[in-house]
Design a protein around this motif. Sequence first.
Motif, PDB file in Angstrom:
ATOM      1  N   ALA A  18       0.827  -1.212   0.000  1.00 64.43           N
ATOM      2  CA  ALA A  18       0.000   0.000   0.000  1.00 64.43           C
ATOM      3  C   ALA A  18       0.859   1.257   0.000  1.00 64.43           C
ATOM      4  O   ALA A  18       0.579   2.218  -0.734  1.00 64.43           O
ATOM      5  CB  ALA A  18      -0.940  -0.007   1.203  1.00 64.43           C
ATOM      6  N   THR A  19       1.900   1.247   0.792  1.00 67.45           N
ATOM      7  CA  THR A  19       2.792   2.416   0.861  1.00 67.45           C
ATOM      8  C   THR A  19       3.532   2.593  -0.461  1.00 67.45           C
ATOM      9  O   THR A  19       3.629   3.710  -0.982  1.00 67.45           O
ATOM     10  CB  THR A  19       3.788   2.270   2.024  1.00 67.45           C
ATOM     11  N   ALA A  20       4.039   1.510  -1.013  1.00 68.55           N
ATOM     12  CA  ALA A  20       4.764   1.595  -2.291  1.00 68.55           C
ATOM     13  C   ALA A  20       3.844   2.094  -3.397  1.00 68.55           C
ATOM     14  O   ALA A  20       4.248   2.929  -4.215  1.00 68.55           O
ATOM     15  CB  ALA A  20       5.342   0.231  -2.658  1.00 68.55           C
ATOM     16  N   LEU A  58       9.561  -5.152  -5.402  1.00 67.09           N
ATOM     17  CA  LEU A  58       8.416  -4.456  -4.825  1.00 67.09           C
ATOM     18  C   LEU A  58       7.555  -3.858  -5.938  1.00 67.09           C
ATOM     19  O   LEU A  58       6.331  -3.961  -5.912  1.00 67.09           O
ATOM     20  CB  LEU A  58       8.886  -3.368  -3.851  1.00 67.09           C
ATOM     21  N   LEU A  59       8.196  -3.244  -6.932  1.00 71.79           N
ATOM     22  CA  LEU A  59       7.453  -2.691  -8.065  1.00 71.79           C
ATOM     23  C   LEU A  59       6.677  -3.793  -8.778  1.00 71.79           C
ATOM     24  O   LEU A  59       5.493  -3.626  -9.086  1.00 71.79           O
ATOM     25  CB  LEU A  59       8.399  -1.998  -9.046  1.00 71.79           C
ATOM     26  N   ALA A  60       7.305  -4.927  -9.014  1.00 70.63           N
ATOM     27  CA  ALA A  60       6.636  -6.045  -9.686  1.00 70.63           C
ATOM     28  C   ALA A  60       5.414  -6.503  -8.893  1.00 70.63           C
ATOM     29  O   ALA A  60       4.363  -6.803  -9.473  1.00 70.63           O
ATOM     30  CB  ALA A  60       7.612  -7.198  -9.894  1.00 70.63           C
ATOM     31  N   ALA A  61       5.523  -6.535  -7.564  1.00 77.29           N
ATOM     32  CA  ALA A  61       4.396  -6.953  -6.723  1.00 77.29           C
ATOM     33  C   ALA A  61       3.260  -5.931  -6.769  1.00 77.29           C
ATOM     34  O   ALA A  61       2.084  -6.299  -6.794  1.00 77.29           O
ATOM     35  CB  ALA A  61       4.863  -7.162  -5.284  1.00 77.29           C
ATOM     36  N   VAL A  63       2.632  -3.929  -9.314  1.00 77.94           N
ATOM     37  CA  VAL A  63       2.041  -4.084 -10.658  1.00 77.94           C
ATOM     38  C   VAL A  63       1.123  -5.302 -10.680  1.00 77.94           C
ATOM     39  O   VAL A  63       0.018  -5.242 -11.226  1.00 77.94           O
ATOM     40  CB  VAL A  63       3.142  -4.189 -11.737  1.00 77.94           C
ATOM     41  N   GLU A  64       1.554  -6.383 -10.068  1.00 79.19           N
ATOM     42  CA  GLU A  64       0.729  -7.600 -10.010  1.00 79.19           C
ATOM     43  C   GLU A  64      -0.586  -7.312  -9.288  1.00 79.19           C
ATOM     44  O   GLU A  64      -1.657  -7.766  -9.715  1.00 79.19           O
ATOM     45  CB  GLU A  64       1.508  -8.705  -9.290  1.00 79.19           C
ATOM     46  N   GLN A  65      -0.517  -6.555  -8.207  1.00 77.74           N
ATOM     47  CA  GLN A  65      -1.714  -6.197  -7.461  1.00 77.74           C
ATOM     48  C   GLN A  65      -2.658  -5.344  -8.325  1.00 77.74           C
ATOM     49  O   GLN A  65      -3.864  -5.591  -8.381  1.00 77.74           O
ATOM     50  CB  GLN A  65      -1.321  -5.430  -6.192  1.00 77.74           C
ATOM     51  N   ILE A  66      -2.120  -4.347  -9.001  1.00 76.49           N
ATOM     52  CA  ILE A  66      -2.933  -3.482  -9.854  1.00 76.49           C
ATOM     53  C   ILE A  66      -3.524  -4.285 -11.006  1.00 76.49           C
ATOM     54  O   ILE A  66      -4.700  -4.118 -11.356  1.00 76.49           O
ATOM     55  CB  ILE A  66      -2.116  -2.277 -10.364  1.00 76.49           C
ATOM     56  N   ASP A  67      -2.728  -5.171 -11.593  1.00 77.60           N
ATOM     57  CA  ASP A  67      -3.221  -6.023 -12.682  1.00 77.60           C
ATOM     58  C   ASP A  67      -4.405  -6.876 -12.224  1.00 77.60           C
ATOM     59  O   ASP A  67      -5.394  -7.014 -12.951  1.00 77.60           O
ATOM     60  CB  ASP A  67      -2.117  -6.938 -13.213  1.00 77.60           C
TER      61      ASP A  67
END
Length: 195
Positions: A18-20, A58-61, A63-67
């Motif tokens: 959430a913070t990222a 962290l960025l990949a995670a 992006v995965e969440q947004i996807d």
Amino acid sequence: MVRRTRADTEETRATLLATARKVFTECGYAATSMDELTAQAGLTRGALYHHFGDKKGLLAAVVEQIDAETDARLRAISESAQDPWDGFNSRCRAYLEMALEPDIQRIVLRDARAVLGGPSPDSRRHCLNTMQRQIETLMQQGVLVKTDPEALTSLLYGSLAEAAVWIAQAEHGAARMKQAHVAFQLLLQGLLKHA
């Protein structure tokens, strides 16, 4: 030594995500300091490295969440439509509109492409498979002209993905979104089977 529970571990991971997501949206990936991010989360860099490996992980995670959220939103549009054609058309428009949302625009359409090289192979494959199933259904119902569904899916997916990036890169994205929607509608009209 304090033992962490599974709930604590999941809460730490959720807090970091959430913070990222917030910080990457506001500042961008390149300008985000891991020290500042973990301080905002109230956690240590060690927690970040434990859960995600590094900043790129962290960025990949994120992006995965947004996807996953994007997929759920698009699926809901398809499922609530009056008919499959309306669902497909509305889904495509919604995807283009999402390019205007700050987190999708900054994180997925700008930073993820630059840092990760684009969507993950799994995410891309899922999108292509979902779109192909919809196209095959529309062909079977006689809505779309019959052609190779895999080739058509590749062309439409590529058009939408590039249009979304084009929208995200614009200073006036809303104007580009309208232009992209009109152009995509012309493209889709050419695929309709006329009686």
